[in-house]
Design a protein around this motif. Sequence first.
Motif, mmCIF file in Angstrom:
data_model
loop_
_atom_site.group_PDB
_atom_site.id
_atom_site.type_symbol
_atom_site.label_atom_id
_atom_site.label_comp_id
_atom_site.label_asym_id
_atom_site.label_seq_id
_atom_site.Cartn_x
_atom_site.Cartn_y
_atom_site.Cartn_z
ATOM 1 N N ALA A 42 0.864 -1.173 0.000
ATOM 2 C CA ALA A 42 0.000 0.000 0.000
ATOM 3 C C ALA A 42 0.904 1.228 0.000
ATOM 4 O O ALA A 42 1.816 1.318 0.817
ATOM 5 N N GLY A 43 0.676 2.141 -0.934
ATOM 6 C CA GLY A 43 1.551 3.303 -0.984
ATOM 7 C C GLY A 43 1.211 4.243 -2.105
ATOM 8 O O GLY A 43 0.064 4.319 -2.554
ATOM 9 N N GLN A 44 2.249 4.942 -2.576
ATOM 10 C CA GLN A 44 2.050 5.925 -3.633
ATOM 11 C C GLN A 44 3.188 5.846 -4.648
ATOM 12 O O GLN A 44 4.314 5.522 -4.306
ATOM 13 N N PHE A 59 8.501 8.903 1.660
ATOM 14 C CA PHE A 59 9.059 8.112 2.754
ATOM 15 C C PHE A 59 8.558 8.616 4.107
ATOM 16 O O PHE A 59 8.261 7.827 5.011
ATOM 17 N N GLN A 60 8.449 9.923 4.249
ATOM 18 C CA GLN A 60 7.926 10.494 5.496
ATOM 19 C C GLN A 60 6.471 10.093 5.710
ATOM 20 O O GLN A 60 6.050 9.826 6.839
ATOM 21 N N ARG A 61 5.713 10.027 4.643
ATOM 22 C CA ARG A 61 4.308 9.625 4.744
ATOM 23 C C ARG A 61 4.192 8.184 5.234
ATOM 24 O O ARG A 61 3.338 7.860 6.043
ATOM 25 N N VAL A 62 5.075 7.306 4.764
ATOM 26 C CA VAL A 62 5.088 5.917 5.234
ATOM 27 C C VAL A 62 5.293 5.892 6.742
ATOM 28 O O VAL A 62 4.565 5.214 7.471
ATOM 29 N N GLY A 95 5.917 2.546 -0.111
ATOM 30 C CA GLY A 95 4.788 2.230 0.741
ATOM 31 C C GLY A 95 5.077 1.293 1.888
ATOM 32 O O GLY A 95 6.162 1.285 2.463
ATOM 33 N N ILE A 96 4.057 0.481 2.171
ATOM 34 C CA ILE A 96 4.051 -0.402 3.331
ATOM 35 C C ILE A 96 3.605 -1.787 2.881
ATOM 36 O O ILE A 96 2.566 -1.923 2.217
ATOM 37 N N GLY A 108 -5.010 8.798 -0.504
ATOM 38 C CA GLY A 108 -3.851 8.982 -1.357
ATOM 39 C C GLY A 108 -3.040 7.717 -1.594
ATOM 40 O O GLY A 108 -2.118 7.723 -2.395
ATOM 41 N N TYR A 109 -3.378 6.652 -0.911
ATOM 42 C CA TYR A 109 -2.661 5.387 -1.084
ATOM 43 C C TYR A 109 -3.442 4.468 -2.006
ATOM 44 O O TYR A 109 -4.672 4.466 -2.012
#
Length: 173
Positions: A42-44, A59-62, A95-96, A108-109
């Motif tokens: 899950a990510g962008q 990376f900060q969002r993760v 992402g994750i 947003g993901y």
Amino acid sequence: MNKKVFYIVAGIATVVLVFYTYLGGFTAADTSLATSQTMYVAGQSFEGAVEDKALGQAFQRVSQVLQEKKLEGHPGNIYYNDPDRSGDSLRAFIGIIIPDSTVKLPEGYTLRTVPGGRKVVRAEATANIALLPKKLYGAVFDYAKEEKLKLEEFYVEWFPEDDKGVLEVPVKE
């Protein structure tokens, strides 16, 4: 005077070597041929220069999503090219790695599925996060060269624990 300078330089070098050792700089990656497992990320998406501010923000969002427990999992990324070979241009999905594809994703993901059942070169290492990418990629490329394997330009990396990283790269069939 020369002895004094020598002792100062030797002292600094010793401190640097001890620090590098503490960070895991001298540990080797375990590298092998393996079969990949299906993974959900899950990510962008990101496309641009490695130095682009948007990459750092991804990376900060993760980190934020994991800290706020909006998703359970661990940091994981998919890279679709090697920026060292493509003039500093990066195509990635930041992402994750999540255990289940049915979870509600943060705004947003999006979800990407990495298919399992592929032959991959897999490297695992324990070191500080600053050293892990170079250690993992170097181990995979060295292994492929030694075994005369051709690799796809598709890299999946994840960090299941603090100071531990895993990288898988599919072998061209």
